[in-house]
Design a protein around this motif. Structure first.
Motif, PDB file in Angstrom:
ATOM      1  N   ALA A 191       0.821  -1.211   0.000  1.00  0.00           N
ATOM      2  CA  ALA A 191       0.000   0.000   0.000  1.00  0.00           C
ATOM      3  C   ALA A 191       0.854   1.260   0.000  1.00  0.00           C
ATOM      4  N   ALA A 192       1.986   1.237   0.701  1.00  0.00           N
ATOM      5  CA  ALA A 192       2.826   2.430   0.826  1.00  0.00           C
ATOM      6  C   ALA A 192       3.719   2.659  -0.383  1.00  0.00           C
ATOM      7  N   LEU A 193       4.086   1.595  -1.068  1.00  0.00           N
ATOM      8  CA  LEU A 193       5.044   1.713  -2.174  1.00  0.00           C
ATOM      9  C   LEU A 193       4.671   2.795  -3.191  1.00  0.00           C
ATOM     10  N   PRO A 194       3.420   2.893  -3.638  1.00  0.00           N
ATOM     11  CA  PRO A 194       3.087   3.923  -4.629  1.00  0.00           C
ATOM     12  C   PRO A 194       3.218   5.361  -4.133  1.00  0.00           C
ATOM     13  N   VAL A 195       3.195   5.588  -2.818  1.00  0.00           N
ATOM     14  CA  VAL A 195       3.279   6.964  -2.310  1.00  0.00           C
ATOM     15  C   VAL A 195       4.696   7.351  -1.880  1.00  0.00           C
ATOM     16  N   LEU A 196       5.631   6.412  -1.916  1.00  0.00           N
ATOM     17  CA  LEU A 196       7.010   6.725  -1.538  1.00  0.00           C
ATOM     18  C   LEU A 196       7.689   7.526  -2.639  1.00  0.00           C
ATOM     19  N   SER A 197       8.339   8.612  -2.255  1.00  0.00           N
ATOM     20  CA  SER A 197       9.116   9.403  -3.210  1.00  0.00           C
ATOM     21  C   SER A 197      10.407   8.647  -3.539  1.00  0.00           C
ATOM     22  N   ALA A 198      11.110   9.124  -4.535  1.00  0.00           N
ATOM     23  CA  ALA A 198      12.395   8.509  -4.902  1.00  0.00           C
ATOM     24  C   ALA A 198      13.364   8.573  -3.718  1.00  0.00           C
ATOM     25  N   ALA A 199      13.386   9.693  -3.000  1.00  0.00           N
ATOM     26  CA  ALA A 199      14.282   9.829  -1.848  1.00  0.00           C
ATOM     27  C   ALA A 199      13.900   8.854  -0.734  1.00  0.00           C
ATOM     28  N   GLN A 200      12.610   8.669  -0.502  1.00  0.00           N
ATOM     29  CA  GLN A 200      12.163   7.726   0.526  1.00  0.00           C
ATOM     30  C   GLN A 200      12.532   6.302   0.136  1.00  0.00           C
ATOM     31  N   ARG A 201      12.386   5.972  -1.134  1.00  0.00           N
ATOM     32  CA  ARG A 201      12.763   4.627  -1.602  1.00  0.00           C
ATOM     33  C   ARG A 201      14.259   4.391  -1.430  1.00  0.00           C
ATOM     34  N   ARG A 202      15.067   5.410  -1.758  1.00  0.00           N
ATOM     35  CA  ARG A 202      16.524   5.268  -1.614  1.00  0.00           C
ATOM     36  C   ARG A 202      16.898   5.066  -0.152  1.00  0.00           C
ATOM     37  N   TRP A 203      16.285   5.859   0.751  1.00  0.00           N
ATOM     38  CA  TRP A 203      16.597   5.717   2.172  1.00  0.00           C
ATOM     39  C   TRP A 203      16.245   4.311   2.651  1.00  0.00           C
ATOM     40  N   LEU A 204      15.057   3.843   2.288  1.00  0.00           N
ATOM     41  CA  LEU A 204      14.623   2.511   2.714  1.00  0.00           C
ATOM     42  C   LEU A 204      15.538   1.432   2.140  1.00  0.00           C
ATOM     43  N   ALA A 205      15.896   1.547   0.873  1.00  0.00           N
ATOM     44  CA  ALA A 205      16.782   0.551   0.254  1.00  0.00           C
ATOM     45  C   ALA A 205      18.133   0.512   0.976  1.00  0.00           C
ATOM     46  N   ARG A 206      18.712   1.685   1.270  1.00  0.00           N
ATOM     47  CA  ARG A 206      20.000   1.715   1.979  1.00  0.00           C
ATOM     48  C   ARG A 206      19.872   1.097   3.370  1.00  0.00           C
ATOM     49  N   ALA A 207      18.799   1.429   4.081  1.00  0.00           N
ATOM     50  CA  ALA A 207      18.601   0.883   5.425  1.00  0.00           C
ATOM     51  C   ALA A 207      18.434  -0.635   5.388  1.00  0.00           C
ATOM     52  N   LEU A 208      17.674  -1.131   4.418  1.00  0.00           N
ATOM     53  CA  LEU A 208      17.486  -2.580   4.284  1.00  0.00           C
ATOM     54  C   LEU A 208      18.797  -3.276   3.951  1.00  0.00           C
ATOM     55  N   GLU A 209      19.538  -2.738   2.976  1.00  0.00           N
ATOM     56  CA  GLU A 209      20.815  -3.353   2.580  1.00  0.00           C
ATOM     57  C   GLU A 209      21.807  -3.357   3.733  1.00  0.00           C
ATOM     58  N   THR A 210      21.891  -2.241   4.442  1.00  0.00           N
ATOM     59  CA  THR A 210      22.825  -2.119   5.556  1.00  0.00           C
ATOM     60  C   THR A 210      22.496  -3.106   6.672  1.00  0.00           C
ATOM     61  N   THR A 211      21.229  -3.346   6.881  1.00  0.00           N
ATOM     62  CA  THR A 211      20.792  -4.170   8.008  1.00  0.00           C
ATOM     63  C   THR A 211      20.635  -5.641   7.648  1.00  0.00           C
ATOM     64  N   TYR A 212      20.049  -5.930   6.485  1.00  0.00           N
ATOM     65  CA  TYR A 212      19.685  -7.309   6.152  1.00  0.00           C
ATOM     66  C   TYR A 212      20.423  -7.889   4.960  1.00  0.00           C
ATOM     67  N   GLY A 213      21.188  -7.076   4.232  1.00  0.00           N
ATOM     68  CA  GLY A 213      21.765  -7.577   2.987  1.00  0.00           C
ATOM     69  C   GLY A 213      20.633  -7.785   2.004  1.00  0.00           C
ATOM     70  N   PRO A 214      20.568  -8.938   1.351  1.00  0.00           N
ATOM     71  CA  PRO A 214      19.441  -9.170   0.438  1.00  0.00           C
ATOM     72  C   PRO A 214      18.122  -9.209   1.219  1.00  0.00           C
ATOM     73  N   HIS A 215      17.152  -8.463   0.748  1.00  0.00           N
ATOM     74  CA  HIS A 215      15.831  -8.459   1.360  1.00  0.00           C
ATOM     75  C   HIS A 215      14.810  -8.501   0.228  1.00  0.00           C
ATOM     76  N   PRO A 216      13.714  -9.239   0.399  1.00  0.00           N
ATOM     77  CA  PRO A 216      12.733  -9.371  -0.694  1.00  0.00           C
ATOM     78  C   PRO A 216      12.161  -8.047  -1.200  1.00  0.00           C
ATOM     79  N   TRP A 217      12.115  -7.022  -0.356  1.00  0.00           N
ATOM     80  CA  TRP A 217      11.547  -5.753  -0.780  1.00  0.00           C
ATOM     81  C   TRP A 217      12.465  -4.955  -1.691  1.00  0.00           C
ATOM     82  N   LEU A 218      13.754  -5.245  -1.660  1.00  0.00           N
ATOM     83  CA  LEU A 218      14.712  -4.437  -2.426  1.00  0.00           C
ATOM     84  C   LEU A 218      14.414  -4.443  -3.918  1.00  0.00           C
TER      85      LEU A 218
END
Length: 193
Positions: A163-190
């Protein structure tokens, strides 16, 4: 132990008395970001900085507070007791006879910076930790809330992400991707960001 989650306007009224930053969290935060409700909720979560925990106790002096001690034991949270790291959730209700109304989640901070309890390398300025709804409700920024939900995702977390994915800006997506990679490495949401 039954739950009767407090409506968001009631949460705002109660927590505005504390005089410290707080944010609606969990699935409600995602719905506020999306601008509509889309699923049922068993509780209502409020994020508070650990350093501000006693301000909430003081703002709601007649309420009962119970600390969730890992691995899942509730115990009374005594007035004036400072909960240390590891006790991250507090259940609240107006009285012993009342159902649980609010779950407070405690997160770390240093100076003007929020520090994720999932990974201390993931940080953000407190001033940018949340957003406000058109009604003025403070809520956790969706990318920060999704990061918290990414640990051991449940069906409701997947629903919130979709539900949230369509409302995330490019900057929000980048922040989330960096946080996921830093914490979990490969993650299904990436792959979907």
């Amino acid at each position: 132990m039954s739950w009767e989650p407090a409506p968001l306007p009631e949460v705002a009224e109660l927590f505005s008395r504390a005089g410290v930053p707080w944010w609606i969290a969990g699935g409600h935060a995602i719905e506020l970001a999306v601008g509509r409700g889309f699923r049922a909720h068993g509780d209502v979560d409020v994020l508070l900085l650990r350093r501000d925990q006693l301000a909430v106790q003081a703002a709601l002096p007649s309420w009962e507070w119970w600390a969730a001690e890992p691995p899942g034991t509730l115990r009374p949270w005594a007035r004036g007791e400072v909960l240390g790291a590891g006790v991250d959730d507090v259940w609240c209700r107006p009285s012993a006879a009342a159902p649980w109304r609010i779950q407070v989640m405690l997160d770390e901070a240093r100076g003007d910076e929020w520090i994720s309890r999932r990974n201390p390398a993931v940080r953000r300025e407190i001033a940018r930790l949340g957003e406000r709804s058109p009604e003025g409700l403070p809520y956790l920024a969706p990318e920060v809330q999704l990061f918290a939900k990414a640990h051991g995702t449940r069906p409701k977390d997947e629903q919130d992400f979709a539900a949230a994915l369509p409302v995330l800006s490019a900057a929000q997506r980048r922040w989330l991707a960096r946080a996921l990679e830093t914490t979990y490495g490969p993650h299904p949401w990436l792959g979907r960001l």
